[in-house]
Design a protein around this motif. Structure first.
Motif, PDB file in Angstrom:
ATOM      1  N   SER A  49      50.756  34.856  56.871  1.00 59.05           N
ATOM      2  CA  SER A  49      51.161  34.450  55.530  1.00 59.05           C
ATOM      3  C   SER A  49      49.957  33.979  54.726  1.00 59.05           C
ATOM      4  O   SER A  49      49.805  34.309  53.544  1.00 59.05           O
ATOM      5  CB  SER A  49      52.201  33.327  55.628  1.00 59.05           C
ATOM      6  N   THR A  50      49.083  33.207  55.390  1.00 58.84           N
ATOM      7  CA  THR A  50      47.867  32.715  54.726  1.00 58.84           C
ATOM      8  C   THR A  50      46.960  33.879  54.354  1.00 58.84           C
ATOM      9  O   THR A  50      46.418  33.922  53.243  1.00 58.84           O
ATOM     10  CB  THR A  50      47.109  31.744  55.658  1.00 58.84           C
ATOM     11  N   GLU A  51      46.826  34.832  55.272  1.00 54.35           N
ATOM     12  CA  GLU A  51      45.981  36.000  55.012  1.00 54.35           C
ATOM     13  C   GLU A  51      46.497  36.792  53.808  1.00 54.35           C
ATOM     14  O   GLU A  51      45.726  37.184  52.935  1.00 54.35           O
ATOM     15  CB  GLU A  51      45.948  36.902  56.249  1.00 54.35           C
ATOM     16  N   LYS A  52      47.798  37.001  53.758  1.00 56.38           N
ATOM     17  CA  LYS A  52      48.400  37.721  52.632  1.00 56.38           C
ATOM     18  C   LYS A  52      48.221  36.946  51.333  1.00 56.38           C
ATOM     19  O   LYS A  52      47.937  37.514  50.280  1.00 56.38           O
ATOM     20  CB  LYS A  52      49.884  37.968  52.895  1.00 56.38           C
ATOM     21  N   GLY A  53      48.398  35.617  51.428  1.00 57.80           N
ATOM     22  CA  GLY A  53      48.235  34.773  50.253  1.00 57.80           C
ATOM     23  C   GLY A  53      46.828  34.828  49.700  1.00 57.80           C
ATOM     24  O   GLY A  53      46.622  34.920  48.480  1.00 57.80           O
ATOM     25  N   LEU A  54      45.841  34.795  50.591  1.00 61.06           N
ATOM     26  CA  LEU A  54      44.438  34.848  50.168  1.00 61.06           C
ATOM     27  C   LEU A  54      44.088  36.222  49.595  1.00 61.06           C
ATOM     28  O   LEU A  54      43.309  36.318  48.635  1.00 61.06           O
ATOM     29  CB  LEU A  54      43.517  34.512  51.340  1.00 61.06           C
ATOM     30  N   GLU A  55      44.667  37.264  50.171  1.00 66.24           N
ATOM     31  CA  GLU A  55      44.424  38.609  49.638  1.00 66.24           C
ATOM     32  C   GLU A  55      44.967  38.716  48.211  1.00 66.24           C
ATOM     33  O   GLU A  55      44.310  39.276  47.330  1.00 66.24           O
ATOM     34  CB  GLU A  55      45.094  39.657  50.538  1.00 66.24           C
ATOM     35  N   LEU A  56      46.163  38.174  47.990  1.00 70.14           N
ATOM     36  CA  LEU A  56      46.758  38.197  46.651  1.00 70.14           C
ATOM     37  C   LEU A  56      45.929  37.356  45.690  1.00 70.14           C
ATOM     38  O   LEU A  56      45.667  37.767  44.553  1.00 70.14           O
ATOM     39  CB  LEU A  56      48.196  37.680  46.704  1.00 70.14           C
ATOM     40  N   PHE A  57      45.484  36.194  46.166  1.00 71.50           N
ATOM     41  CA  PHE A  57      44.660  35.327  45.319  1.00 71.50           C
ATOM     42  C   PHE A  57      43.377  36.030  44.908  1.00 71.50           C
ATOM     43  O   PHE A  57      42.986  35.993  43.734  1.00 71.50           O
ATOM     44  CB  PHE A  57      44.312  34.027  46.050  1.00 71.50           C
ATOM     45  N   ASP A  58      42.704  36.659  45.863  1.00 75.37           N
ATOM     46  CA  ASP A  58      41.455  37.359  45.565  1.00 75.37           C
ATOM     47  C   ASP A  58      41.678  38.470  44.546  1.00 75.37           C
ATOM     48  O   ASP A  58      40.843  38.700  43.661  1.00 75.37           O
ATOM     49  CB  ASP A  58      40.844  37.933  46.845  1.00 75.37           C
ATOM     50  N   SER A  59      42.791  39.150  44.665  1.00 81.18           N
ATOM     51  CA  SER A  59      43.120  40.223  43.724  1.00 81.18           C
ATOM     52  C   SER A  59      43.321  39.665  42.314  1.00 81.18           C
ATOM     53  O   SER A  59      42.810  40.208  41.327  1.00 81.18           O
ATOM     54  CB  SER A  59      44.382  40.949  44.190  1.00 81.18           C
ATOM     55  N   ILE A  60      44.062  38.560  42.219  1.00 78.55           N
ATOM     56  CA  ILE A  60      44.313  37.919  40.919  1.00 78.55           C
ATOM     57  C   ILE A  60      43.008  37.434  40.308  1.00 78.55           C
ATOM     58  O   ILE A  60      42.735  37.639  39.116  1.00 78.55           O
ATOM     59  CB  ILE A  60      45.289  36.739  41.082  1.00 78.55           C
ATOM     60  N   SER A  61      42.181  36.780  41.136  1.00 83.11           N
ATOM     61  CA  SER A  61      40.910  36.232  40.669  1.00 83.11           C
ATOM     62  C   SER A  61      39.983  37.344  40.178  1.00 83.11           C
ATOM     63  O   SER A  61      39.322  37.206  39.132  1.00 83.11           O
ATOM     64  CB  SER A  61      40.241  35.440  41.795  1.00 83.11           C
ATOM     65  N   TYR A  62      39.946  38.442  40.922  1.00 88.56           N
ATOM     66  CA  TYR A  62      39.073  39.558  40.539  1.00 88.56           C
ATOM     67  C   TYR A  62      39.529  40.167  39.208  1.00 88.56           C
ATOM     68  O   TYR A  62      38.703  40.421  38.317  1.00 88.56           O
ATOM     69  CB  TYR A  62      39.074  40.630  41.626  1.00 88.56           C
ATOM     70  N   THR A  63      40.819  40.379  39.079  1.00 86.24           N
ATOM     71  CA  THR A  63      41.361  40.963  37.849  1.00 86.24           C
ATOM     72  C   THR A  63      41.078  40.060  36.650  1.00 86.24           C
ATOM     73  O   THR A  63      40.778  40.538  35.550  1.00 86.24           O
ATOM     74  CB  THR A  63      42.881  41.191  37.974  1.00 86.24           C
ATOM     75  N   LEU A  64      41.146  38.764  36.883  1.00 87.44           N
ATOM     76  CA  LEU A  64      40.906  37.794  35.803  1.00 87.44           C
ATOM     77  C   LEU A  64      39.453  37.790  35.349  1.00 87.44           C
ATOM     78  O   LEU A  64      39.170  37.737  34.149  1.00 87.44           O
ATOM     79  CB  LEU A  64      41.301  36.397  36.278  1.00 87.44           C
ATOM     80  N   THR A  65      38.532  37.855  36.293  1.00 85.91           N
ATOM     81  CA  THR A  65      37.115  37.645  35.972  1.00 85.91           C
ATOM     82  C   THR A  65      36.286  38.917  35.804  1.00 85.91           C
ATOM     83  O   THR A  65      35.172  38.855  35.282  1.00 85.91           O
ATOM     84  CB  THR A  65      36.457  36.789  37.076  1.00 85.91           C
ATOM     85  N   ASP A  66      36.816  40.062  36.222  1.00 86.04           N
ATOM     86  CA  ASP A  66      36.041  41.302  36.158  1.00 86.04           C
ATOM     87  C   ASP A  66      35.655  41.634  34.711  1.00 86.04           C
ATOM     88  O   ASP A  66      36.518  41.871  33.859  1.00 86.04           O
ATOM     89  CB  ASP A  66      36.852  42.453  36.753  1.00 86.04           C
ATOM     90  N   LYS A  67      34.352  41.611  34.429  1.00 89.70           N
ATOM     91  CA  LYS A  67      33.808  41.918  33.100  1.00 89.70           C
ATOM     92  C   LYS A  67      34.477  41.100  31.997  1.00 89.70           C
ATOM     93  O   LYS A  67      34.653  41.563  30.868  1.00 89.70           O
ATOM     94  CB  LYS A  67      33.955  43.418  32.805  1.00 89.70           C
ATOM     95  N   ALA A  68      34.826  39.860  32.349  1.00 89.18           N
ATOM     96  CA  ALA A  68      35.518  38.992  31.395  1.00 89.18           C
ATOM     97  C   ALA A  68      34.673  38.688  30.164  1.00 89.18           C
ATOM     98  O   ALA A  68      35.202  38.488  29.058  1.00 89.18           O
ATOM     99  CB  ALA A  68      35.922  37.687  32.077  1.00 89.18           C
ATOM    100  N   ASN A  69      33.336  38.664  30.333  1.00 91.22           N
ATOM    101  CA  ASN A  69      32.446  38.365  29.203  1.00 91.22           C
ATOM    102  C   ASN A  69      32.435  39.474  28.159  1.00 91.22           C
ATOM    103  O   ASN A  69      31.928  39.294  27.055  1.00 91.22           O
ATOM    104  CB  ASN A  69      31.023  38.091  29.706  1.00 91.22           C
ATOM    105  N   GLU A  70      33.004  40.632  28.507  1.00 91.13           N
ATOM    106  CA  GLU A  70      33.043  41.753  27.567  1.00 91.13           C
ATOM    107  C   GLU A  70      34.372  41.818  26.803  1.00 91.13           C
ATOM    108  O   GLU A  70      34.550  42.664  25.926  1.00 91.13           O
ATOM    109  CB  GLU A  70      32.825  43.075  28.314  1.00 91.13           C
ATOM    110  N   LEU A  71      35.284  40.921  27.133  1.00 94.72           N
ATOM    111  CA  LEU A  71      36.619  40.958  26.543  1.00 94.72           C
ATOM    112  C   LEU A  71      36.681  40.207  25.226  1.00 94.72           C
ATOM    113  O   LEU A  71      35.931  39.245  25.000  1.00 94.72           O
ATOM    114  CB  LEU A  71      37.641  40.348  27.500  1.00 94.72           C
ATOM    115  N   SER A  72      37.593  40.609  24.371  1.00 96.22           N
ATOM    116  CA  SER A  72      37.870  39.861  23.146  1.00 96.22           C
ATOM    117  C   SER A  72      38.675  38.618  23.535  1.00 96.22           C
ATOM    118  O   SER A  72      39.232  38.537  24.637  1.00 96.22           O
ATOM    119  CB  SER A  72      38.692  40.711  22.180  1.00 96.22           C
TER     120      SER A  72
END
Length: 225
Positions: A49-72
């Motif tokens: 459960s922890t492993e799945k939770g961390l995988e989901l967290f990493d996915s959310i974090s990556y989507t949030l921050t990926d090239k964020a400085n280029e966003l409006s």
């Protein structure tokens, strides 16, 4: 003859008791084995459960921050809203998953200047996993939020909690802030204690020298002895 019969009776009695005790020992052993298997199963499920939770967290974090400085600003706000929605299911969990989820929520809320909810998330991160290497940082950030909310008493409380950890990387910032906020609240004795502790721990640092200058100023002004 009587003695032989007595010995045989005693032996029979002992054998019966041993057989009974074997059954009891076997029952205890079975129960212990069942408990061990159950604990192992729970640990395995929890780990997965922890492993799945961390995988989901990493996915959310990556989507949030990926090239964020280029966003409006509008696109960034959209990403943040989506991240907060997805993080909500993780924030209620305990352990490392709940800790990381709440810390990220706090960062997003702080960037949005929602200091009340940011502070709540920092504190929830602490309760998610209990005392650990991030605890002092969470208290420090909760104190910063409290200052933004003009909540002096809680700012003092959280800066104090952060500065109680002498291994905290930002202890000099925490102690100076503790002294500064106490000074602003006219709690000069408490301010003095914070500045003195800072100077004792980090006297040669810039923060330590600032603390020394405040001690001199407060003494000159007659606010401390």
């Amino acid at each position: 003859m009587t003695e032989k019969i007595e010995k045989e009776t005693l032996a029979t009695s002992l054998n019966a008791k041993l057989e009974k005790s074997k059954g009891a020992v076997l029952a205890v052993a079975i129960v212990a084995l069942v408990v061990i298997i159950a604990v192992a199963a729970i640990a395995t499920i929890k780990a997965k459960s922890t492993e799945k939770g961390l995988e989901l967290f990493d996915s959310i974090s990556y989507t949030l921050t990926d090239k964020a400085n280029e966003l409006s600003s509008e696109d960034l706000a959209g990403r943040q809203s989506k991240a907060l929605e997805e993080l909500s299911s993780l924030a209620s969990k305990g352990g490392i998953v709940g800790l990381r989820a709440n810390m990220l929520i706090a960062e997003i809320k702080f960037s949005q200047k929602n200091y009340e909810e940011a502070r709540a998330a920092w504190l929830k991160a602490i309760s998610a996993k209990g005392k650990n290497y991030t605890t002092s940082l969470c208290y420090y950030n909760a104190a910063v939020c409290s200052e933004e909310l003009n909540d002096t008493e809680k700012a003092i409380s959280y800066y104090k909690a952060a500065s109680d950890d002498e291994d905290f990387l930002l202890i000099d910032h925490a102690l100076f802030s503790l002294g500064r906020v106490n000074e602003g609240a006219e709690k000069y004795t408490e301010a003095k204690a914070a500045y003195e502790k800072l100077f004792e721990l980090r006297g040669t640092s810039n923060w330590g020298q600032l603390a020394k200058s405040r001690l001199i100023a407060l003494k000159t002004e007659g606010k401390i002895e």
